[in-house]
Structure formats: structure tokens, C-alpha cells
Design an enzyme around this catalytic site. Structure first.
Site, mmCIF file in Angstrom:
data_model
loop_
_atom_site.group_PDB
_atom_site.id
_atom_site.type_symbol
_atom_site.label_atom_id
_atom_site.label_comp_id
_atom_site.label_asym_id
_atom_site.label_seq_id
_atom_site.Cartn_x
_atom_site.Cartn_y
_atom_site.Cartn_z
ATOM 1 N N ASP A 181 -3.569 -3.102 0.894
ATOM 2 C CA ASP A 181 -3.416 -4.023 2.030
ATOM 3 C C ASP A 181 -4.755 -4.180 2.717
ATOM 4 O OD1 ASP A 181 -2.364 -5.619 3.966
ATOM 5 O OD2 ASP A 181 -1.314 -4.038 5.031
ATOM 6 N N GLU A 220 -5.963 -10.384 9.934
ATOM 7 C CA GLU A 220 -4.523 -10.569 9.694
ATOM 8 C C GLU A 220 -3.725 -9.508 10.435
ATOM 9 O OE1 GLU A 220 -0.564 -10.005 8.024
ATOM 10 O OE2 GLU A 220 -2.164 -8.540 8.014
ATOM 11 N N HIS A 260 -0.369 0.784 5.413
ATOM 12 C CA HIS A 260 -0.857 1.177 6.744
ATOM 13 C C HIS A 260 -0.989 2.688 6.900
ATOM 14 C CE1 HIS A 260 0.768 -2.863 8.627
ATOM 15 N NE2 HIS A 260 -0.053 -3.049 7.602
HETATM 16 ZN ZN LIG Z 1 -1.711 -7.252 4.654
#
Ligand SMILES: [Zn+2]
Length: 473
Positions: A297, A331, A430
Site C-alpha cells: 500500500d 491518498e 497499514h
Molecule cells: Zn492505498
């Protein structure tokens, strides 16, 4: 753990992708979709797939980014370094019109953080402050906890929340269903007088790893410190409370917000040979959270979409329309990159043929999500059928992404997402464990191949994606 296989094992796949498709049954989602026009794209698709799978370039590029720059939160020097690195690398690839476009982004800084149970026993709690959280007082705050398992239970326990730390102990089902407790839990609890919120990490259980992410404060309640705790610690607190204990937690967080700072989206292109003003966008977001390395991510999404242009350039294949890669900023905690692109490119949104975003990891390739009209859907299904050799033939009912959403909404254009098997994605999402070793170089190469073929054919078709074919086919 790297699950890479020797390059030699990829060769049979390459052979599968070219002219050897005759006689293979397409999967159900691609049934009735092998129109005659598609034949012209079979050979170039095979070449693009072959190039993508010939090498682990994409994985190595991602490893370079994540090993040398690391994570890349908006406002951090690392994100600035990543932006400069991407510009330099795009130029090295020979991309055209490589540049940055300025965006002001929020800057939140994580300070020292800790949590511990202080009654009925002394034990540490593994936690991460939520992005955007305010700090506690310098020496921390200490309060009895009250547990709720959904917002209705929190509302019902409003009287008990006053002066307490609320633990939202909601078991993960899907990200879409449970992320609202991380986003909105703090303000909902603060309305009832809670002094802080702890949220069970929005993730499947496992390995005592806390998952950060944004908290969104509303104006009708004071902002209170907000932290994610691990599923194991949430379960332990639950058991203590279930046994009738008074459970007191001490929380210390030194996080803060600073004024907005300059950042940028990074753009590179292959200009179209016939219709350079018509644009096909592929994209991922370059920013990440401030733990781990931002590999899944979304460094991986950046690299596999950028690969489309590198591979076309390397094979000297210049599409009819311009293919543009955009690496978005911010983002994760603002969405300012996507908004800025819409504002800065308003005049040419009508010339955008399609936008694609990859932001759900690059694991085992499944195919694409697609939002747009049915004519376009048939075309996307047909193009995806060219990916049978890499397993990317599925087309799901909706596509898009957080960063392309502002432009797609305003420009009313077809939106695609790259879809891979996300069953592992939310274990790392995350967290400090979002590192490149979780990504398989060959799965990543297949994802790059899929984006490359989709971008090539959409940029190459005589008509725009979603336009009625009329006499052109
Ligand atoms: Zn992302």
C-alpha cells in the site's frame, strides 16, 4: 518471506500468452467475448506479457523504493525523496513529459506513543496512534475502559462512556464494513464525554500487529486521542472486563498536526502516435503510512502501473493515444493528490478515455474492476480474455480508486481497478509488516502484464472505450 520462483518457471506462461490460446475455453466471465476485432491485439498482447514476465524488474524497482526510501507519509522527507526518485527513474526509462504537479498536503507527525493496562494488573498494550490523532497530555491520560461492539451498543452505553476510554472491539469482517469504526469512533465516543478511543485493528486477527489509518473528527465533538490496538490486546481487555474486573488503561500519545506543506503528483507519458490529446491514465499512490515500508500500500500499485509505460517504451510500441502514469500524493490522509489532478486537468478531463488505479495490493492476479457503460464492459472483458495465460480474465462489477474518483466523477469516464486476491492484503495493510518480502515477484510481474495489456489495447482501439463500435469493427 519471499516466495519467488526461478525465472525459468515463467517461460511456459509466456508461451501460453501468445498465439496458443485457440482451443482454450475462456472462463465464464469472458464467455461470449471473443469478438473478431480482438484478434489484432493477440500478438502485441503476447509480446507485452512476455516482456513483463521475462524479468523481475517490477519487484526489484519496488524493493529499491522501499529499501532505500522506506515509508512515505505526506509531509515527510521520505515522500519528497520518493517523488524525486520517481522523476529520475521515469526519465531513465525514457518516458516523455516527465514532471511533477504541485499539491499542498496535510502534515501529521507521530510522536512517542504507549498504552498499558494499569488495573487489575500491569501489562503493555501494543498500539499505534491513528493518523490525524491529537495528543494526550504530556504525562498521558488514565481512565477505566468501557467496551462496545458496534455503534448501537456505544449509543446505549452513552452514560458509561463519560470520562472513560472507549474500546470499540469490533471483529473484522470486511474492510468496507468495519473501517467506519476507526474513522468515526472517536467523535461518536467524544459526544458522550469519552476521553480517548481505542479501536480493535481493522484487520483479520494475527501476530499482535496494530494497524494504523485515519481518524476523522467531526465538528460536533472535541477531538480525543485515538489509537488502534491489536486483536490480541482487545481480546485480553474483553476477557478482563467479562470476568468483572475494573480495567484501567494509561494512554500516552505525543502526536500533532503541522501546517500544510508542498508535495506533488508525479506524471510520465508515452505520447500517442495518432491521438496524443486523448489520454489513458494508469496510477497508484506514492504516499503511505509512516510504519512499514508502504510496499503493498501502495508502492506496488505505483510500480505495476508505471510498468505499462516502461514495457511499451522498451518494446518500442507507441500506442495510438497517450498513456499517462500518475503517482498520486496524499491518498492516505487527505486525498489531495486526486483532487488537485481533477482541478489542474479540468480542461482535458473530457479527453480522458479511461482511468485505472491499482491500490489493493499485487498478489495473485484476478483481473479488473470496471465501472462504466455496458459497451465498455464488453470491450474490457474481451481485452481481459487476452490475459488467460496470467490468470487475469475476471471483470468485476465495479472499478475505481480513491485517487481517480474525483476526476472520474467530474469527467464521467470509465474507471478500472486492478484486482488481485486480497485475502493477504489486510494482514499487512497499514502496519510495520507492509514490506516488499510479502510480495511474490512473479505475481507482481503478472499484475504488471495485465495493466500493460489493458492500457495498450484501450489506447490502441479505433474508438474510445465505451463508445459504440458502429462500423469500425
Ligand atoms: Zn492505498
Amino acid at each position: 518471506m519471499v516466495r519467488g520462483r526461478p525465472i525459468a518457471l515463467m517461460l511456459p506462461l509466456i508461451l501460453l500468452c501468445g498465439a496458443t490460446l485457440a482451443g482454450q475455453q475462456p472462463r465464464s466471465t469472458t464467455a461470449q467475448t471473443n469478438p473478431r476485432w480482438l484478434e489484432a491485439y493477440r500478438e502485441p498482447a503476447g509480446r507485452l506479457i512476455g516482456e513483463a514476465l521475462s524479468d523481475t524488474f517490477a519487484w526489484r524497482r519496488l524493493a529499491t523504493l522501499t529499501d532505500t526510501v522506506g515509508n512515505r507519509l505526506s509531509g515527510s522527507p521520505q515522500l519528497d525523496r520518493a517523488i524525486q526518485w520517481a522523476v529520475d527513474e521515469m526519465k531513465r526509462d525514457g518516458l516523455e513529459n516527465v514532471h511533477t504537479e504541485p499539491v499542498m498536503v496535510p502534515k501529521w507527525v507521530r510522536g512517542a506513543e504507549s498504552a498499558e493496562i494499569v488495573e487489575p494488573t500491569h501489562q503493555p498494550i501494543v498500539m499505534l496512534g491513528l493518523g490525524g490523532s491529537v495528543a494526550t497530555a504530556p504525562d498521558g491520560l488514565q481512565a477505566e475502559i468501557v467496551i462496545a461492539h458496534d455503534f448501537e451498543e456505544l449509543d446505549a452505553r452513552a452514560a458509561q462512556a463519560k470520562g472513560r476510554i472507549v474500546l470499540l472491539n469490533v471483529r473484522f469482517t470486511t474492510y468496507e464494513e468495519t473501517v467506519r469504526f476507526r474513522m468515526g469512533g472517536a467523535s461518536r465516543a467524544a459526544r458522550y464525554g469519552a476521553v480517548a478511543v481505542m479501536v480493535r485493528s481493522i484487520a483479520p486477527d494475527g501476530q499482535r500487529t496494530p494497524h494504523t489509518g485515519s481518524v476523522q473528527y467531526t465538528n460536533d465533538a472535541p477531538p480525543i486521542p485515538s489509537a488502534a490496538i491489536t486483536s490480541e490486546d482487545a481480546d485480553r481487555l474483553q476477557r478482563l472486563v467479562d470476568r468483572g474486573s475494573r480495567v484501567v488503561v494509561k494512554l500516552k500519545m505525543d502526536d500533532h498536526v503541522e501546517p500544510d506543506v508542498p508535495s506533488a503528483n508525479v506524471i510520465g507519458e508515452l505520447r500517442g502516435r495518432e491521438k496524443p490529446d486523448e489520454i489513458v491514465v494508469v496510477s497508484g499512490h506514492l504516499d503511505s503510512w509512516d510504519v512499514g515500508a508502504g510496499a503493498s500500500d501502495d508502492g506496488a500499485g505505483c510500480v505495476v502501473t508505471w510498468e505499462a509505460l516502461r514495457i511499451m517504451k522498451k518494446l518500442n510500441m507507441r500506442p495510438r493515444r497517450t498513456v499517462r502514469v500518475v503517482l498520486w500524493t496524499n491518498e492516505e490522509n487527505g486525498g489531495r493528490g486526486g483532487q488537485a489532478y481533477r482541478d489542474q486537468h479540468r480542461a482535458e478531463l473530457a479527453n480522458h478515455v479511461m482511468m485505472l488505479e491499482s491500490d489493493i495490493g499485487v498478489f495473485r492476479l484476478l483481473g479488473f474492476g470496471y465501472s462504466g457503460n455496458n459497451t465498455g464492459r464488453q470491450t474490457v472483458r474481451a481485452i481481459a480474455s487476452l490475459l488467460v495465460g496470467v490468470g487475469g480474465t475476471d471483470v468485476f462489477p465495479t472499478g475505481g480508486g480513491a485517487d481517480i474518483s474525483p476526476s472520474v466523477t467530474e469527467g464521467r469516464m470509465p474507471a478500472l481497478s486492478l484486482d488481485s486476491d486480497d485475502s493477504k492484503y489486510f494482514y499487512y495493510h497499514h502496519t510495520a509488516a507492509d514490506t516488499v518480502d510479502k510480495i511474490d515477484p512473479i505475481e507482481m510481474a503478472k499484475c504488471a502484464a495485465a495493466v500493460t495489456v489493458m492500457a495498450w489495447v484501450v489506447a490502441e482501439l479505433p474508438e474510445r472505450l465505451g463508445e459504440d463500435l458502429g462500423a469500425t469493427r
